[in-house]
Design a protein around this motif. Structure first.
Motif, PDB file in Angstrom:
ATOM      1  N   VAL A 159       0.887  -1.171   0.000  1.00  0.00           N
ATOM      2  CA  VAL A 159       0.000   0.000   0.000  1.00  0.00           C
ATOM      3  C   VAL A 159       0.921   1.215   0.000  1.00  0.00           C
ATOM      4  N   HIS A 160       0.940   1.942  -1.080  1.00  0.00           N
ATOM      5  CA  HIS A 160       1.893   3.052  -1.166  1.00  0.00           C
ATOM      6  C   HIS A 160       1.234   4.327  -1.665  1.00  0.00           C
ATOM      7  N   TYR A 161       1.802   5.433  -1.161  1.00  0.00           N
ATOM      8  CA  TYR A 161       1.268   6.750  -1.496  1.00  0.00           C
ATOM      9  C   TYR A 161       1.887   7.250  -2.802  1.00  0.00           C
ATOM     10  N   ILE A 162       1.040   7.937  -3.600  1.00  0.00           N
ATOM     11  CA  ILE A 162       1.576   8.512  -4.846  1.00  0.00           C
ATOM     12  C   ILE A 162       1.521  10.039  -4.785  1.00  0.00           C
ATOM     13  N   THR A 163       0.330  10.576  -4.845  1.00  0.00           N
ATOM     14  CA  THR A 163       0.167  12.028  -4.776  1.00  0.00           C
ATOM     15  C   THR A 163      -1.290  12.366  -4.516  1.00  0.00           C
ATOM     16  N   ASP A 164      -1.524  13.575  -4.004  1.00  0.00           N
ATOM     17  CA  ASP A 164      -2.901  14.022  -3.777  1.00  0.00           C
ATOM     18  C   ASP A 164      -3.538  14.535  -5.059  1.00  0.00           C
ATOM     19  N   ASP A 165      -2.700  14.894  -6.035  1.00  0.00           N
ATOM     20  CA  ASP A 165      -3.253  15.518  -7.241  1.00  0.00           C
ATOM     21  C   ASP A 165      -3.915  14.488  -8.160  1.00  0.00           C
ATOM     22  N   GLN A 166      -5.107  14.862  -8.599  1.00  0.00           N
ATOM     23  CA  GLN A 166      -5.949  13.942  -9.375  1.00  0.00           C
ATOM     24  C   GLN A 166      -5.264  13.365 -10.622  1.00  0.00           C
ATOM     25  N   PHE A 167      -4.776  14.243 -11.501  1.00  0.00           N
ATOM     26  CA  PHE A 167      -4.264  13.741 -12.772  1.00  0.00           C
ATOM     27  C   PHE A 167      -2.848  13.190 -12.662  1.00  0.00           C
ATOM     28  N   ALA A 168      -2.095  13.711 -11.692  1.00  0.00           N
ATOM     29  CA  ALA A 168      -0.769  13.131 -11.461  1.00  0.00           C
ATOM     30  C   ALA A 168      -0.943  11.701 -10.954  1.00  0.00           C
ATOM     31  N   TYR A 169      -1.940  11.513 -10.087  1.00  0.00           N
ATOM     32  CA  TYR A 169      -2.237  10.169  -9.563  1.00  0.00           C
ATOM     33  C   TYR A 169      -2.679   9.263 -10.712  1.00  0.00           C
ATOM     34  N   ALA A 170      -3.555   9.800 -11.577  1.00  0.00           N
ATOM     35  CA  ALA A 170      -4.042   9.003 -12.714  1.00  0.00           C
ATOM     36  C   ALA A 170      -2.874   8.586 -13.606  1.00  0.00           C
ATOM     37  N   ALA A 171      -1.949   9.535 -13.845  1.00  0.00           N
ATOM     38  CA  ALA A 171      -0.796   9.223 -14.699  1.00  0.00           C
ATOM     39  C   ALA A 171       0.051   8.126 -14.061  1.00  0.00           C
ATOM     40  N   ALA A 172       0.270   8.232 -12.736  1.00  0.00           N
ATOM     41  CA  ALA A 172       1.103   7.243 -12.046  1.00  0.00           C
ATOM     42  C   ALA A 172       0.448   5.856 -12.072  1.00  0.00           C
ATOM     43  N   VAL A 173      -0.859   5.815 -11.806  1.00  0.00           N
ATOM     44  CA  VAL A 173      -1.558   4.516 -11.797  1.00  0.00           C
ATOM     45  C   VAL A 173      -1.556   3.915 -13.205  1.00  0.00           C
ATOM     46  N   ASN A 174      -1.771   4.742 -14.215  1.00  0.00           N
ATOM     47  CA  ASN A 174      -1.725   4.239 -15.591  1.00  0.00           C
ATOM     48  C   ASN A 174      -0.331   3.688 -15.922  1.00  0.00           C
ATOM     49  N   GLY A 175       0.699   4.371 -15.412  1.00  0.00           N
ATOM     50  CA  GLY A 175       2.071   3.894 -15.613  1.00  0.00           C
ATOM     51  C   GLY A 175       2.278   2.537 -14.968  1.00  0.00           C
ATOM     52  N   ILE A 176       1.762   2.376 -13.745  1.00  0.00           N
ATOM     53  CA  ILE A 176       1.880   1.082 -13.051  1.00  0.00           C
ATOM     54  C   ILE A 176       1.193  -0.006 -13.880  1.00  0.00           C
TER      55      ILE A 176
END
Lengths: 291, 299
Positions: A159-176
């Motif tokens: 369980v890991h933290y990425i970011t609070d920002d909506q689209f930055a989070y979306a970009a990171a999850v899509n990358g994963i």
């Protein structure tokens, strides 16, 4: 059954009388908000029905019927598929904080999913957008692995933290998703515009996708792009469905009873309004209730 | 057991009940607690929790870079971006005023004064205000790096909507066909060309579609041909006799039809879902308040 409806009828009458009594109290003693009377009555009725149904469920030895929810049945299938393919499961508990009931529901469902991944020894990846959610999700996941007797499999970085920002989070999850190619993607929580970004990327990597949300505007996107979608109340019923505990399932029974009462109430309001508009009667229930 | 089970349940029950009662009790203290204090408590906890999140993020990204795991280059960019934002947010003012002009550094501002030979003095922006001042380094980062990247992600939605619609609109079964027809009506009805398509055209299309349906059910060309001929004749006859304009009968005029689909079946469906969501939230919240749901404790 008759006894049950007698209890409810008497209870509703009692609640209405209590509300009336609170409303007519002298101003010096009055602490009740009369403008919220309808909401007060509704809340007490919901509480009464829920507590009574829970009491009945606890005392009854018969199992309560719960219709099959395909999306929840598919959760186990998704975990099994990931195990067979030797690929991880991606679980996204929404992008909002723990003050949203949908996030809480998402974290609760995560506990059940973690139970399954611990049982099947499948890799679980939970990227989160809020630090408090990270702590709660970690605790729930840890407890699930302990319950299944697999504490050695638990790694708090799952369980890991990425970011609070909506689209930055979306970009990171899509990358994963693109890099790790999980066999199953589960989206359970509160979502906004990023819902389709997740679901379409998940679709492009061929993952089995299950979504659950109470965000009404995002439901169509999930229905379109995911294999299964838990719509609104199904999502909130997920914990009870997966836990199979009678007192939690009784809460869903209570919800259904309230729904029947609401449908009856809506019909009554329609009839009352129609009679008023047609000039048959001068009494309008809608106006009288202040709705 | 007491610390891990009963105390958390008691806290949830007490504060849940207190917040709920604030709706119905006319008391300023309770109201202030529910509307202001409790949310401020949450904000404070969330602010401190960000440190945990940031540390976790850095830890994982550093591990990725050190072990050179797949996609480690992205982790390196994430670390660099983190420290760049951290430094210009906490340690660099990044905005020095010379009159109304703003410069990123004091040196640049002084050079500008020397160059112009003016008698202005350099005024650094206040700490705190520097992140919101137009022309500051932080605002530059926000405007020229962060916003375009966010907009790029948001713009992807347009393409994803197209690909998702393409899949959803494939007429695989009755429900998907219904969605396809409703989608076409809504799309055409909302663009200018929709109001140029007469009700007559839609009625002819409808007559042909029903003809296809009849043919697939009866499998008789004569019946289908009879239907199409009869219905088209009837539409033309009625139209010419009654002198229907482009938007009559209104039920077959696309802008009116899309409005009806949008306001009646669509709204009814979304309200049904909304009632379900509302009840689900109420029931879930009450389960927590009454201590029935303990899954959040890991039970």
């Amino acid at each position: 059954m008759n006894n049950k409806f007698t209890v409810y009828a008497l209870g509703i009458v009692g609640i209405v009388l209590l509300t009336l009594a609170l409303s007519v109290m002298p101003d010096s003693l009055n602490f009740f908000r009369e403008d919220k009377s309808a909401m007060f009555v509704f809340t007490l009725i919901v509480i009464m029905i829920m507590l009574y149904e829970v009491k009945l469920a606890k005392n009854s030895s018969e199992p309560i019927f719960l219709r099959t929810i395909p999306g929840l049945k598919a959760v186990e299938e998704a975990v099994g598929r990931s195990t067979e393919m030797g690929r991880p499961i991606l679980y996204v508990p929404g992008i909002m904080d723990m003050n949203e009931v949908e996030t809480v529901a998402g974290v609760v469902v995560l506990g059940h999913v973690a139970n399954m991944t611990a049982q099947y020894e499948t890799e679980l990846d939970v990227p989160v957008a809020r630090a408090i959610v990270m702590q709660s999700a970690r605790q729930v996941t840890k407890e699930a692995y302990l319950t299944q007797g697999r504490p050695e499999m638990f790694n708090e970085d799952m369980v890991h933290y990425i970011t609070d920002d909506q689209f930055a989070y979306a970009a990171a999850v899509n990358g994963i998703m693109q890099r790790d190619e999980p066999a199953a993607c589960l989206y359970m929580g509160k979502f906004f515009a990023e819902s389709l970004l997740f679901a379409e990327t998940g679709n492009s990597i061929g993952a089995i996708q299950i979504a659950g949300t109470g965000s009404q505007t995002q439901i169509p996107f999930f229905v379109t792009a995911c294999d299964y979608t838990l719509m609104g109340e199904e999502f909130f019923a997920a914990s009870a469905y997966l836990s199979k505990q009678p007192e939690l399932i009784a809460g869903i029974t209570a919800q259904d009873i309230i729904k029947i009462i609401l449908v009856g109430f809506i019909l009554l309001l329609i009839v009352s309004r129609a009679f008023f508009d047609l000039g048959v009667t001068e009494f309008n229930l809608v106006t009288w209730l202040g709705l | 057991m007491l610390l891990k089970r009963y105390i958390p349940i008691a806290i949830v029950a007490f504060f849940g009940a207190l917040t709920l009662s604030a709706w119905f009790i006319d008391n300023e203290t309770i109201e202030t607690f529910a509307n202001d204090d409790a949310t401020q408590f949450f904000d404070i906890i969330a602010a401190f929790a960000v440190f945990l999140g940031a540390l976790n993020l850095l830890k994982l990204q550093f591990i990725k870079v050190l072990k050179q795991q797949s996609g480690w280059i992205y982790s390196a960019i994430a670390i660099a971006s983190f420290f760049f934002a951290f430094i210009i947010g906490f340690f660099i003012r990044g905005a020095y005023f010379v009159g109304e002009d703003v410069y990123f550094s004091q040196k640049a501002a002084e050079a500008a004064i020397l160059g112009s030979g003016s008698s202005e003095v350099v005024v650094p922006v206040d700490w705190g205000a520097h992140v919101q001042t137009d022309g500051s380094l932080f605002q530059w980062m926000f405007k020229y790096i962060f916003s375009p990247l966010s907009a790029t992600m948001f713009a992807l939605l347009a393409f994803f909507v197209a690909s998702a619609s393409f899949r959803a609109f494939r007429a695989r079964n009755f429900e998907a066909s219904l969605l396809l027809v409703a989608g076409i009506i809504i799309m055409l009805g909302r663009v200018p060309i929709g109001s140029l398509i007469s009700s007559w055209t839609i009625m002819y299309i409808l007559a042909f579609s029903i003809g296809i349906g009849i043919n697939s059910y009866v499998k008789n060309r004569n019946v289908m041909f009879g239907w199409i001929l009869g219905s088209c004749g009837a539409i033309t006859g009625f139209g010419m006799t009654m002198g229907w304009p482009i938007d009559q009968p209104a039920i077959f005029f696309l802008p009116a039809l899309q409005e009806w689909i949008y306001l009646v079946p669509n709204l009814a469906g979304s309200r049904a879902i909304l009632i379900g969501i509302g009840l689900g939230i109420v029931a879930t919240s009450l389960r927590y308040i009454f201590g029935l749901e303990k899954s959040y404790l890991g039970e």
